[in-house]
Design a protein around this motif. Sequence first.
Motif, PDB file in Angstrom:
ATOM      1  N   GLY A   7       1.389   4.526  -2.820  1.00  0.00           N
ATOM      2  CA  GLY A   7       1.074   5.938  -2.292  1.00  0.00           C
ATOM      3  C   GLY A   7      -0.330   5.914  -1.927  1.00  0.00           C
ATOM      4  O   GLY A   7      -0.824   7.078  -2.229  1.00  0.00           O
ATOM      5  N   LEU A   8      -1.043   5.036  -1.283  1.00  0.00           N
ATOM      6  CA  LEU A   8      -2.441   5.139  -1.011  1.00  0.00           C
ATOM      7  C   LEU A   8      -2.746   5.175   0.504  1.00  0.00           C
ATOM      8  O   LEU A   8      -1.991   4.593   1.088  1.00  0.00           O
ATOM      9  N   THR A   9      -3.858   5.855   0.928  1.00  0.00           N
ATOM     10  CA  THR A   9      -4.267   5.744   2.303  1.00  0.00           C
ATOM     11  C   THR A   9      -5.048   4.473   2.348  1.00  0.00           C
ATOM     12  O   THR A   9      -5.106   3.908   1.608  1.00  0.00           O
ATOM     13  N   ARG A  23       0.857  -1.051  -0.135  1.00  0.00           N
ATOM     14  CA  ARG A  23      -0.109  -0.045   0.104  1.00  0.00           C
ATOM     15  C   ARG A  23       0.876   1.224  -0.026  1.00  0.00           C
ATOM     16  O   ARG A  23       0.843   2.245  -0.832  1.00  0.00           O
ATOM     17  N   THR A  24       1.826   1.208   0.975  1.00  0.00           N
ATOM     18  CA  THR A  24       2.746   2.594   0.764  1.00  0.00           C
ATOM     19  C   THR A  24       3.476   2.721  -0.387  1.00  0.00           C
ATOM     20  O   THR A  24       3.555   3.876  -0.789  1.00  0.00           O
ATOM     21  N   ALA A  25       3.936   1.694  -0.997  1.00  0.00           N
ATOM     22  CA  ALA A  25       4.591   1.751  -2.455  1.00  0.00           C
ATOM     23  C   ALA A  25       3.614   2.405  -3.320  1.00  0.00           C
ATOM     24  O   ALA A  25       4.234   2.982  -4.340  1.00  0.00           O
TER      25      ALA A  25
END
Length: 466
Positions: free
Chosen positions: A20-22, A16-18
């Motif tokens: 770029g999403l909340t 998820r971090t890769a």
Amino acid sequence: MAQPKLYAGPKLRETRTALGLTQKAFAAKLGVSLPYLNQMENNNRPVSSTVLLALAQDFGVDIASFGSGATERLVSDLSEVLADPVFDGDSPPAADLRLAAANAPGLAHAFLALHRAYRGTHERLASLDEALGHADAQALPSPWEEVRDFFHYCDNYIDAVDRAAEHAARDWPGDGQIAGAVQARLDGLGVTLRLADGAPLRHYEADSRILTLSAQSSAETQVFQMLLQLAMLTHGALLDATLDLARFRSDEARAIARIGLANYFAGAALMPYGRFLEAAGAERHDLERLARGFGASIEQVAHRLSTLQRPEARGVPFFFVRVDQAGTITKRHSATRLQFARFGGACPLWNVHRAFETPGRFLRQLAETPDGVRYFSLAREISKPGGSFGAPTRRFAIALGCEVAHAGALVYADGMDLGRADAFEPIGISCRICDRAGCHQRSVPPLERRLRVDPDTRDILPYEVG
């Protein structure tokens, strides 16, 4: 039989971090509620098959990366490190180590790095290394160890490099005689090839674009070195991009890894993935027949077999190891649960050590590790002559093996009684972390077990393992 639940919260959070999403946006795209995603990311719930399918279809995520291979390696490495006497007292139970590796892999890697730093400092003090006290004498892993761990935690499979090599080999002749085709590719780049007595295995002069190879080396080695140089000249940007992702701590480590990736490209171009995987199955992993078919050496073939872990087309999961005559491990790769000692030599009961006694012959062994996992192991001595009278011969032994469930795919396992429990020899990783009480080849006591010493009794060992 029900499939085990998959807890992969850190990997899901990393994905998820890769992207770029909340959490809210990611949950909506996956079709799950925000609380459910939060519970999965914190390992309070397993990752569902619906989520895995959405990750693969909507985001192109390799769901094989959510498997437990890296966790198993972390657990093995943590177990070995915690056997160090510096950790006085009982080692944490295996369940705790699995929780740490699964829920906090970053912390586990930091712990391993801290132990490496401690060992580096301790060893420098013990040997009175004159570098001690210099400003640059920092307790960091050596560049060689850092690169070895990079390949170790990649399962020795680098997808982008492997596919690029397969594409480069699309026009190779099918008989394995590719030297002419590789030289023609170099000719097209304006590179002049020369063979010279007394030259190193490979030397490239960028200004004159002259590639000099040792005339004493074998034909397989010469082709391999030509392919390595081809990788450097035509795929430098790909190698550098892969290195950028690895974030090595020193220029030395990056330089070593770059050569390692070029070596990987050479092996993958010599034995392209699809063709080699198909041939390996058809030949039942007969190393000699595969070597002839692809114009490679037996060691090159064995090493390549250990890299066939492309997610959508996996080969037999092998371990591959090379040791020198002192028993020191000089190469190690494992796609199995068998993990090699990070420090010191391998178990003396392993057939790879006996291979030096029977040069040119394959030795077969059924072995069982202390965790109860059974393996089929194939070993052979490998000599590398110097190419002239009086030149030193380098001698190694290699071992290639798999868990016994896959042994039927190997021609070498024919005729062996795979179902008889007493046919499996007990082996370990290394004496310092093996707790077998009655081993007749033990060199040092296990670090995490108490010893009983009876001055009135002497058996094979001067102590008993408690």
